[in-house]
Enzyme design. Structure first.
Site, PDB file in Angstrom:
ATOM      1  N   GLU A 469       0.267  -1.816  -0.359  1.00 41.66           N
ATOM      2  CA  GLU A 469      -0.107  -0.109   0.387  1.00 41.66           C
ATOM      3  C   GLU A 469       0.972   1.246   0.066  1.00 41.66           C
ATOM      4  OE1 GLU A 469      -3.950  -1.397   2.358  1.00 41.66           O
ATOM      5  OE2 GLU A 469      -2.364  -0.626   3.849  1.00 41.66           O
ATOM      6  N   GLU A 612      -0.458  -5.538  14.754  1.00 42.35           N
ATOM      7  CA  GLU A 612      -0.147  -5.700  13.536  1.00 42.35           C
ATOM      8  C   GLU A 612       1.846  -5.601  13.213  1.00 42.35           C
ATOM      9  OE1 GLU A 612      -1.446  -3.487  10.042  1.00 42.35           O
ATOM     10  OE2 GLU A 612      -2.110  -2.872  12.044  1.00 42.35           O
TER      11      GLU A 612
END
Length: 675
Positions: A469, A612
């Protein structure tokens, strides 16, 4: 019965196993309220997130219920009434974390129970066991056991608290009187932030018949945000006393009248009684754990793997038509939205071990197919264009400032990929006709309209964001193009399986979508990629999980080029995919190194739940759990999902492992082993 007896022994304080050596127990170490990331007990519908404060719950999260909190101008998964909190006064003094010693919290993964124990000075020992009942999707239970060290007066309190975002909160207390029993109900009802939903909670205390006459309950209504039911009890030295609290949480996402339903469900649970509830809960988790991953020779890795599997089992359930968000039911991370994280990372382990839960996850997408078709229409395409972030309606819920919403189109490929994988595992032609093919057809039509037809070998997919991304609005992204080719061919296969003539254009498009290369033959991430650091896997995902590139020399060339370019600040699943690939091509040393790297740096105190990123603080990252479970199952375990079903390639295990057994796989619940 053997397992129930073991559970009762544990709850009664008998140390059946050493906690350190038991592969089913995760113990919080050195509980520090300033550095505490809670563990979640959940049943796929309701998530209870633990607190550093004894007998408290930090958050209660409802699956599939969304409203607007004014965070990012998009919907958020809903935190509801905290209906499982408790207070305890000892000799008239409210106890907190500063008033206790020998404080321990232990998650029993096999039974999905969080057990908290502590002492209150030289007066009292306390055991508090909390669970989200697996057989009752909207109901939780806590069991409290008190043992007096000296004569003492205790005042336990069952509390319902409203988070600040709930509006028009109403609190009630009532007792339903029957000849042989009184049914106390502590209840609350309120509105979600925008008024879209009504949410409700109700709880009730279950007293043990063995303790004689039930104590009188006292209701205290403090304010609109909190009320409680309490009782007083005097205990003699050495005397034990136990009781339970059952609590139900509902909303208009599931019931027209959530308050009445919450009270009915609580009454049902109360009259079932503690022992029956406990037995049913344990039995349901026993069924789930028939599909398990067993590692011999490495106790810590065994615990880590089970911890990941426990969370995926806790965050989803069959028959709901609900999906998974990156943080599951552990909080509001990523607003509780559904991304590619579900289909590409969390879904495959669930599909291999729990196909019925996987089916429910796919039902979430099928039920939102019309919204995906509208999304494609709005962007000038045909077929179905699934949103990058999805919540209840299936419309795009990505914040406007994030360009991933309008441009990260590979999500539509991921959805189609997951649907065909389900058919490969189950061979369920009825499902394929009713669910699988209708989705795959629309996905294929999307890609056929999405390409820009510039000649043979140049059906380009331009202006997208890929799996990496950090590069936005690029052309001919390797992962996007590879996934589009894959699902176009899956749609063709699906049509043939049903005896239908596939759209011939799908194969024409698939044959002409380019996969770009550098001059030396390395797969090029996108048309303008120049070697910059990448957020996570992209090109390498073509080798696994897509199996789009099978040539070992090409796989190794791509690994050598891209692995050094992975950012250390990237999400966990990048390294897990690399680990699986290295396993599958026979490089055990690299596979083992990257396996540890895929989750160990992401563990946070005191339970080791996953964030994460390394050093991150947003647990529990279920996406990462799904990724490193694939590194175990598909990497070291060699499992492969193809048209042949679930098969196994030859692999090797890390040197510290004696054996690996993956139990209860697929529809027929077979086992696969590596030694």
């Amino acid at each position: 019965m053997k397992h129930l007896l073991t559970l009762i022994l544990i709850l009664c304080g008998v140390e059946v196993f050493s906690q350190q050596s038991d592969p089913w127990l995760i113990e919080a170490k050195a509980i520090d309220p300033n550095s505490y990331y809670g563990v979640t007990v959940a049943n796929g519908m309701v998530g209870l997130v633990s607190s550093p404060e004894p007998m408290k719950v930090r958050d209660v999260v409802l699956n599939g219920v969304y409203d607007y909190y004014q965070r990012g101008r998009v919907s958020n998964i809903l935190k509801t009434f905290n209906h499982a909190n408790m207070n305890l006064d000892v000799d008239g003094r409210r106890i907190g974390i500063k008033d206790i010693t020998n404080y321990r919290q232990t998650l029993d993964m096999k039974k999905a129970i969080l057990v908290t124990t502590f002492d209150v000075g030289d007066k009292l020992s306390v055991k508090h066991s909390m669970m989200a009942l697996r057989h009752l999707p909207y109901t939780a239970m806590s069991i409290v056991e008190l043992k007096a060290k000296k004569d003492v007066k205790v005042t336990p309190m069952s509390v319902i608290e409203a988070p600040n975002h709930l509006a028009d909160v109403r609190n009630t207390y009532s007792e339903i009187d029957r000849p042989h029993v009184k049914l106390p109900l502590l209840s609350s009802v309120g509105k979600s932030p925008s008024g879209k939903h009504t949410v409700a909670a109700s709880n009730s205390i279950i007293f043990s018949e063995s303790h004689g006459q039930e104590p009188d309950l006292i209701h205290e209504d403090w304010d609109y945000s909190m009320h409680l039911a309490k009782f007083n009890k005097s205990l003699k030295t050495g005397e034990s006393y136990s009781f339970s609290v059952v609590s139900s949480a509902t909303s208009t996402a599931n019931f027209q009248d959530p308050l009445n339903e919450a009270e009915r469900l609580t009454i049902f649970a109360r009259l079932e009684g503690t022992e029956r509830l406990l037995q049913r809960h344990v039995a349901e988790w026993e069924k789930l754990w028939k599909s398990d991953i067993v590692i011999e020779g490495d106790l810590q890795t065994q615990k880590d793997v089970r911890f990941a599997l426990y969370h995926l089992y806790s965050f989803a359930r069959e028959g709901t038509g609900l999906s998974l968000s990156p943080m599951g039911l552990s909080g509001l991370g990523y607003n509780g939205h559904v991304f590619w994280d579900t289909e590409l990372w969390m879904y495959p382990p669930i599909l291999m071990l729990q196909p019925e839960i996987a089916k429910s996850i796919l039902e979430y997408r099928y039920n939102r197919l019309a919204a995906a078709k509208q999304n494609a229409f709005s962007h000038g395409y045909k077929g179905a264009m699934f949103p990058w972030e999805s919540s209840s309606e299936g419309t795009e819920d990505t914040p406007v400032w994030a360009l991933t919403g309008p441009f990260q189109h590979h999500i539509t490929g991921c959805v189609g990929w997951a649907f065909w994988k389900y058919y490969q595992v189950t061979k369920d032609k009825t499902w394929l006709k009713e669910r699988g093919y209708p989705v795959l057809k629309e996905v294929a039509d999307f890609w056929a309209s999405r390409v820009e037809r510039k000649g043979p070998g140049k059906f380009e997919i331009n202006n997208v964001i890929g799996a990496n991304e950090w590069q936005e609005n690029i052309d001919n992204n390797a992962f996007t193009n590879g996934m589009a080719i894959t699902v176009l061919r899956y749609a063709t296969q699906a049509a043939k399986e049903m005896g239908l003539a596939p759209n011939p254009d799908w194969e024409v498009v698939a044959q002409n979508i380019p996969i770009l290369k550098f001059p030396d033959g390395t797969t090029k991430e996108n048309a303008t990629y120049d070697g910059v650091t990448i957020k996570q896997g992209d090109v390498n995902l073509l080798a696994f999980p897509l199996d789009f590139i099978s040539d070992k020399a090409q796989i190794e060339k791509d690994l050598k080029y891209y692995e050094p370019r992975y950012s250390p600040e990237g999400p966990a699943m990048g390294h897990s995919a690399l680990s699986a690939i290295y396993s599958r091509i026979g490089n055990l040393e690299k596979a083992t190194e990257l396996f540890a790297k895929s989750y160990k740096p992401n563990e946070v105190p005191p339970f080791g739940v996953l964030s994460e990123t390394a050093g991150g603080t947003n647990p529990y990252f279920a996406t990462g759990a799904g990724g490193f479970l694939q590194a175990v199952m598909n990497g070291f375990g060699g499992l492969t999902i193809s048209d042949a079903g679930i098969t196994q390639i030859k692999t090797k295990l890390p040197k510290t492992w004696k054996s690996l057994e993956i139990k209860g796989v697929g529809v027929t619940k077979v086992s696969f082993s590596v030694k």
